[in-house]
Design a protein around this motif. Structure first.
Motif, PDB file in Angstrom:
ATOM      1  N   ALA A   1       1.197  66.254  49.614  1.00 28.73           N
ATOM      2  CA  ALA A   1       1.004  66.969  50.876  1.00 28.73           C
ATOM      3  C   ALA A   1       0.716  68.448  50.669  1.00 28.73           C
ATOM      4  O   ALA A   1       0.484  69.180  51.624  1.00 28.73           O
ATOM      5  CB  ALA A   1       2.244  66.810  51.754  1.00 28.73           C
ATOM      6  N   ARG A   2       0.711  68.898  49.409  1.00 28.35           N
ATOM      7  CA  ARG A   2       0.598  70.333  49.127  1.00 28.35           C
ATOM      8  C   ARG A   2      -0.829  70.864  49.232  1.00 28.35           C
ATOM      9  O   ARG A   2      -1.030  72.042  49.496  1.00 28.35           O
ATOM     10  CB  ARG A   2       1.122  70.636  47.724  1.00 28.35           C
ATOM     11  N   ILE A   3      -1.823  70.029  48.964  1.00 31.76           N
ATOM     12  CA  ILE A   3      -3.216  70.499  48.924  1.00 31.76           C
ATOM     13  C   ILE A   3      -4.037  69.716  49.944  1.00 31.76           C
ATOM     14  O   ILE A   3      -3.866  68.504  50.103  1.00 31.76           O
ATOM     15  CB  ILE A   3      -3.844  70.306  47.535  1.00 31.76           C
ATOM     16  N   ALA A   4      -4.927  70.423  50.637  1.00 31.55           N
ATOM     17  CA  ALA A   4      -5.857  69.784  51.568  1.00 31.55           C
ATOM     18  C   ALA A   4      -7.209  70.452  51.427  1.00 31.55           C
ATOM     19  O   ALA A   4      -7.306  71.629  51.051  1.00 31.55           O
ATOM     20  CB  ALA A   4      -5.361  69.896  53.005  1.00 31.55           C
ATOM     21  N   SER A   5      -8.259  69.710  51.728  1.00 30.07           N
ATOM     22  CA  SER A   5      -9.602  70.290  51.665  1.00 30.07           C
ATOM     23  C   SER A   5     -10.445  69.744  52.796  1.00 30.07           C
ATOM     24  O   SER A   5     -10.188  68.665  53.339  1.00 30.07           O
ATOM     25  CB  SER A   5     -10.272  69.983  50.318  1.00 30.07           C
ATOM     26  N   TYR A   6     -11.444  70.510  53.162  1.00 29.31           N
ATOM     27  CA  TYR A   6     -12.501  70.036  54.055  1.00 29.31           C
ATOM     28  C   TYR A   6     -13.799  70.653  53.571  1.00 29.31           C
ATOM     29  O   TYR A   6     -13.954  71.877  53.603  1.00 29.31           O
ATOM     30  CB  TYR A   6     -12.247  70.412  55.516  1.00 29.31           C
ATOM     31  N   ARG A   7     -14.696  69.814  53.089  1.00 33.43           N
ATOM     32  CA  ARG A   7     -15.941  70.273  52.504  1.00 33.43           C
ATOM     33  C   ARG A   7     -15.648  71.334  51.434  1.00 33.43           C
ATOM     34  O   ARG A   7     -15.014  71.057  50.448  1.00 33.43           O
ATOM     35  CB  ARG A   7     -16.888  70.811  53.585  1.00 33.43           C
ATOM     36  N   ASP A   8     -16.076  72.576  51.652  1.00 37.44           N
ATOM     37  CA  ASP A   8     -15.926  73.596  50.619  1.00 37.44           C
ATOM     38  C   ASP A   8     -14.675  74.455  50.796  1.00 37.44           C
ATOM     39  O   ASP A   8     -14.470  75.417  50.063  1.00 37.44           O
ATOM     40  CB  ASP A   8     -17.147  74.505  50.601  1.00 37.44           C
ATOM     41  N   ARG A   9     -13.818  74.120  51.756  1.00 40.15           N
ATOM     42  CA  ARG A   9     -12.603  74.892  52.006  1.00 40.15           C
ATOM     43  C   ARG A   9     -11.395  74.125  51.508  1.00 40.15           C
ATOM     44  O   ARG A   9     -11.369  72.895  51.526  1.00 40.15           O
ATOM     45  CB  ARG A   9     -12.437  75.192  53.499  1.00 40.15           C
ATOM     46  N   ALA A  10     -10.369  74.856  51.070  1.00 35.07           N
ATOM     47  CA  ALA A  10      -9.142  74.212  50.604  1.00 35.07           C
ATOM     48  C   ALA A  10      -7.957  75.092  50.964  1.00 35.07           C
ATOM     49  O   ALA A  10      -8.064  76.314  51.089  1.00 35.07           O
ATOM     50  CB  ALA A  10      -9.187  73.972  49.097  1.00 35.07           C
ATOM     51  N   ALA A  11      -6.806  74.446  51.153  1.00 36.23           N
ATOM     52  CA  ALA A  11      -5.560  75.148  51.464  1.00 36.23           C
ATOM     53  C   ALA A  11      -4.439  74.507  50.671  1.00 36.23           C
ATOM     54  O   ALA A  11      -4.532  73.353  50.246  1.00 36.23           O
ATOM     55  CB  ALA A  11      -5.259  75.096  52.963  1.00 36.23           C
ATOM     56  N   TYR A  12      -3.359  75.257  50.481  1.00 36.85           N
ATOM     57  CA  TYR A  12      -2.230  74.725  49.723  1.00 36.85           C
ATOM     58  C   TYR A  12      -0.935  75.365  50.198  1.00 36.85           C
ATOM     59  O   TYR A  12      -0.941  76.414  50.859  1.00 36.85           O
ATOM     60  CB  TYR A  12      -2.430  74.964  48.219  1.00 36.85           C
ATOM     61  N   ILE A  13       0.186  74.729  49.864  1.00 35.73           N
ATOM     62  CA  ILE A  13       1.507  75.215  50.243  1.00 35.73           C
ATOM     63  C   ILE A  13       2.232  75.686  48.994  1.00 35.73           C
ATOM     64  O   ILE A  13       2.321  74.959  48.006  1.00 35.73           O
ATOM     65  CB  ILE A  13       2.331  74.109  50.934  1.00 35.73           C
ATOM     66  N   LYS A  14       2.765  76.890  49.068  1.00 39.50           N
ATOM     67  CA  LYS A  14       3.567  77.407  47.964  1.00 39.50           C
ATOM     68  C   LYS A  14       5.019  76.969  48.114  1.00 39.50           C
ATOM     69  O   LYS A  14       5.436  76.462  49.158  1.00 39.50           O
ATOM     70  CB  LYS A  14       3.486  78.935  47.918  1.00 39.50           C
TER      71      LYS A  14
ATOM     72  N   GLY B   1       7.077  77.774  51.197  1.00 38.93           N
ATOM     73  CA  GLY B   1       6.794  77.149  52.479  1.00 38.93           C
ATOM     74  C   GLY B   1       5.650  77.786  53.229  1.00 38.93           C
ATOM     75  O   GLY B   1       5.343  77.382  54.356  1.00 38.93           O
ATOM     76  N   GLY B   2       4.993  78.770  52.631  1.00 40.82           N
ATOM     77  CA  GLY B   2       3.839  79.395  53.260  1.00 40.82           C
ATOM     78  C   GLY B   2       2.564  78.628  52.971  1.00 40.82           C
ATOM     79  O   GLY B   2       2.429  77.981  51.927  1.00 40.82           O
ATOM     80  N   VAL B   3       1.620  78.694  53.905  1.00 45.58           N
ATOM     81  CA  VAL B   3       0.321  78.037  53.758  1.00 45.58           C
ATOM     82  C   VAL B   3      -0.706  79.094  53.377  1.00 45.58           C
ATOM     83  O   VAL B   3      -0.810  80.140  54.027  1.00 45.58           O
ATOM     84  CB  VAL B   3      -0.105  77.334  55.057  1.00 45.58           C
ATOM     85  N   TYR B   4      -1.487  78.812  52.346  1.00 42.40           N
ATOM     86  CA  TYR B   4      -2.458  79.767  51.835  1.00 42.40           C
ATOM     87  C   TYR B   4      -3.829  79.120  51.765  1.00 42.40           C
ATOM     88  O   TYR B   4      -3.954  77.970  51.343  1.00 42.40           O
ATOM     89  CB  TYR B   4      -2.055  80.259  50.438  1.00 42.40           C
ATOM     90  N   MET B   5      -4.859  79.884  52.163  1.00 47.36           N
ATOM     91  CA  MET B   5      -6.229  79.422  51.995  1.00 47.36           C
ATOM     92  C   MET B   5      -6.666  79.744  50.572  1.00 47.36           C
ATOM     93  O   MET B   5      -6.419  80.847  50.076  1.00 47.36           O
ATOM     94  CB  MET B   5      -7.166  80.101  52.995  1.00 47.36           C
ATOM     95  N   LEU B   6      -7.298  78.801  49.931  1.00 42.87           N
ATOM     96  CA  LEU B   6      -7.748  79.022  48.565  1.00 42.87           C
ATOM     97  C   LEU B   6      -8.799  80.126  48.537  1.00 42.87           C
ATOM     98  O   LEU B   6      -9.792  80.080  49.258  1.00 42.87           O
ATOM     99  CB  LEU B   6      -8.339  77.737  47.990  1.00 42.87           C
TER     100      LEU B   6
ATOM    101  N   SER C   1     -16.672  71.778  34.129  1.00 43.39           N
ATOM    102  CA  SER C   1     -15.849  72.969  34.334  1.00 43.39           C
ATOM    103  C   SER C   1     -14.458  72.585  34.819  1.00 43.39           C
ATOM    104  O   SER C   1     -14.290  71.675  35.627  1.00 43.39           O
ATOM    105  CB  SER C   1     -16.515  73.904  35.352  1.00 43.39           C
ATOM    106  N   LEU C   2     -13.454  73.302  34.306  1.00 47.31           N
ATOM    107  CA  LEU C   2     -12.064  73.140  34.720  1.00 47.31           C
ATOM    108  C   LEU C   2     -11.478  74.548  34.866  1.00 47.31           C
ATOM    109  O   LEU C   2     -11.350  75.275  33.891  1.00 47.31           O
ATOM    110  CB  LEU C   2     -11.281  72.335  33.676  1.00 47.31           C
ATOM    111  N   GLU C   3     -11.120  74.915  36.105  1.00 52.28           N
ATOM    112  CA  GLU C   3     -10.737  76.303  36.380  1.00 52.28           C
ATOM    113  C   GLU C   3      -9.434  76.355  37.173  1.00 52.28           C
ATOM    114  O   GLU C   3      -9.270  75.646  38.174  1.00 52.28           O
ATOM    115  CB  GLU C   3     -11.858  76.984  37.187  1.00 52.28           C
ATOM    116  N   THR C   4      -8.483  77.166  36.724  1.00 48.25           N
ATOM    117  CA  THR C   4      -7.247  77.392  37.481  1.00 48.25           C
ATOM    118  C   THR C   4      -7.551  78.359  38.611  1.00 48.25           C
ATOM    119  O   THR C   4      -8.039  79.467  38.381  1.00 48.25           O
ATOM    120  CB  THR C   4      -6.149  77.966  36.577  1.00 48.25           C
ATOM    121  N   VAL C   5      -7.256  77.934  39.847  1.00 47.26           N
ATOM    122  CA  VAL C   5      -7.626  78.747  41.009  1.00 47.26           C
ATOM    123  C   VAL C   5      -6.426  79.234  41.808  1.00 47.26           C
ATOM    124  O   VAL C   5      -6.564  80.116  42.663  1.00 47.26           O
ATOM    125  CB  VAL C   5      -8.578  77.965  41.940  1.00 47.26           C
ATOM    126  N   ALA C   6      -5.231  78.671  41.585  1.00 45.36           N
ATOM    127  CA  ALA C   6      -4.051  79.101  42.342  1.00 45.36           C
ATOM    128  C   ALA C   6      -2.811  78.509  41.686  1.00 45.36           C
ATOM    129  O   ALA C   6      -2.891  77.725  40.731  1.00 45.36           O
ATOM    130  CB  ALA C   6      -4.144  78.662  43.800  1.00 45.36           C
TER     131      ALA C   6
END
Length: 542
Positions: free
Chosen positions: A191-204, A207-212, A534-539
């Motif tokens: 439940a921590r990561i979600a995406s829609y097309r080119d956008r993604a969000a995650y929970i730290k 408990g905060g929600v952050y846009m990638l 490619s493999l990249e750490t983004v958050a």
């Protein structure tokens, strides 16, 4: 001689004008943009460019990173962004920007106007002048010519920290005493990561929600699940409440007619004791702890599941009870009931309802997929869905990309049934409107050939745009238009069968996105972005 000189002069003028015209279309790339010390990630859109000495950046990614709500007008070909009482409006090809604050509106002249740049064969990216829009939101902009880095500092980040004199700790308020410290173990990995097309969000873990690639979503805390739609998202808190935010509310997708589309999360009234949420393109779904499903937003394809096609700005009950799991795709939804059955409703243009009826259009009521049973969970994406059965195998349906046949490949058949050939359309897309059990292929080193087996041990599955990804034994398996395979490779076999992604182990969660992009949550809490080669750490969720 005079005539010759006149001709030569005319030719020189023409050459100079032509050179200037070509020079005006020269773009420089390799620009990096940071906001308050964090790099803005421009994935799935055109990269920032320099044109005539001005930096142009993707509109939506930049505004969302700044915490601004965004509204795009297709008819006007203009974009409006709002943040902290300031509203700016820009138009494609227009050399003026309107900046409104309170009752005052001023016009800012632009050296380089906004424009559309092609990202791929499917979409363009709206590019806006970075310095102009940043300064309109009271940000400081610095340019490093040597490194090609643009540094943006918001006014809030520049405020000096105030150190108060030490005082005796005040007793906690009643509200503080009633709210225990947030427990990050309540956030399930899936439940921590979600995406829609080119956008993604995650929970730290806080408990905060952050846009990638952007900032924290304001207005919501103690989140345990996040879901993204086309222009916004939803968050579920540990108290069973649902919050929504976004840049539009045209169809009621924010769950309330009076919820402002300004990027700040607000509670959706009427939703209580919620255990799970899902997001379509312009609608949301929520599952209560008692098995009831509620939906709100756009309903042109019956995606609210209430027997109508009328939009609803408030949650309405889906006509299906006893649900234990839910999921939402672009214009459809799915649910698993306590008896292991799976039901779908909404749009069916890509075969995403999975009911095996080629003539079935949209459905405004839940209907059962009769070909599979003993289902534990369901996932949905833009163009398809997938379910995990009690034996931890995966069934998927909808539209997937398998490309063209390879030069040494023969047509494949479902379950080796010659009456059921697997045939893609001229663009390489294969639509299957009934569930198929997903196999995977591996290389048998003794036989020196590829072998197909049923993919088992699956604990999670995620549906992206014409691609899927599953998690088994801490490893990721992908099929369709996935980052495992080069976009130029002709092999229906390798697209159709799931393939292991060998570069990662001990993966905690997987999230399939768009255009050969998959996100993974690693054992150490890092979120990595997987694209072809490619493999990249983004958050990080820490």
């Amino acid at each position: 001689m005079k005539t010759v000189k006149t001709v030569i002069s005319a030719v020189l003028v023409f050459v100079m004008l032509t050179a200037q015209a070509f020079a005006a279309d020269v773009y420089e790339t390799g620009v990096k943009v940071t906001l308050d010390g964090n790099e803005i990630i421009y994935s799935g859109v055109h990269e920032p460019v320099i044109k005539n000495g001005r930096t142009l950046v993707p509109m939506r990614k930049t505004f969302e990173a700044m915490g601004a709500g965004v509204i795009w007008s297709e008819s006007e070909r203009s974009v409006t962004a709002r943040r902290d009482g300031v509203e700016i409006t820009l138009g494609i090809g227009r050399d003026e920007m309107l900046v409104t604050s309170g009752e005052s509106t001023k016009t800012v002249e632009l050296d380089v106007p906004p424009e559309l740049l092609p990202y791929d064969s499917y979409a363009d990216t709206t590019m806006v002048p970075l310095r102009a829009v940043s300064e309109a939101f009271d940000c400081k902009v610095e340019w490093d010519e040597k490194t090609y880095v643009v540094t943006i500092t918001s006014a809030k980040a520049e405020e000096p920290a105030v150190t108060a004199a030490p005082t005796a700790a005040a007793p906690p308020t009643a509200a503080q005493s009633a709210a225990p410290a947030f427990d990050p173990s309540k956030i399930s990995d899936g439940a921590r990561i979600a995406s829609y097309r080119d956008r993604a969000a995650y929970i730290k873990d806080d408990g905060g929600v952050y846009m990638l690639g952007g900032n924290k979503v304001p207005g919501v805390e103690r989140a345990v699940q996040v879901a993204l739609g086309k222009n916004g998202g939803y968050a579920l808190t540990d108290g069973g409440e649902v919050y929504s935010w976004g840049s539009s509310n045209d169809y009621g997708e924010l769950g309330g007619a009076d919820i402002k589309p300004d990027g700040t999360a607000r509670k959706i009234e009427g939703l209580e004791n919620i255990k799970e949420i899902g997001a379509g393109a312009y609608f949301g779904v929520a599952l209560t702890r008692h098995g009831e499903i509620y939906a709100w937003g756009r309903n042109d394809k019956g995606q609210l599941g209430n027997g109508t096609t009328e939009n609803s700005a408030v949650p309405t009950e889906v006509r299906l009870g006893g649900a234990v799991d839910i999921a939402a795709g672009d214009g459809f939804a799915a649910a698993v009931t306590s008896d292991g059955k799976i039901y779908t409703w909404g749009e069916n243009g890509e075969g995403q309802l999975g009911r095996g009826n080629a003539k079935l259009g949209s459905s405004s009521l839940p209907g059962k997929i009769t070909e599979i049973s003993n289902i534990k969970s369901v996932s949905a994406g833009p163009t398809g869905a997938a379910a995990i059965r009690a034996d931890n195998s995966v069934y998927a349906w909808g539209t997937v990309y398998i490309g063209a046949l390879g030069s040494d490949e023969d047509i494949m058949y479902h379950d080796k049934n010659e009456n059921m050939p697997i045939i893609a359309d001229e663009d390489g897309y294969y639509r299957y409107d009934r569930p198929r059990r997903i196999p995977y292929c591996e290389y048998n080193i003794d036989k020196r050939e590829l072998e197909g087996h049923i993919l088992l041990g699956v604990t999670a599955v995620s549906c992206g745009e014409y691609q899927f990804a599953a998690l088994s034994g801490g490893k990721i398996y992908m099929w369709g238009d996935s980052p495992v395979i080069s976009g130029r490779r002709h092999s229906q076999y390798e697209h159709y069968y799931a393939e292991e992604y060998a570069s990662l182990n001990n993966v905690r969660a997987v999230c399939s996105a768009d255009k050969k992009t998959v996100y993974a949550l690693c054992e150490n809490g890092d979120i990595v972005k997987i694209t072809y080669g490619s493999l990249e750490t983004v958050a990080s969720v820490k």
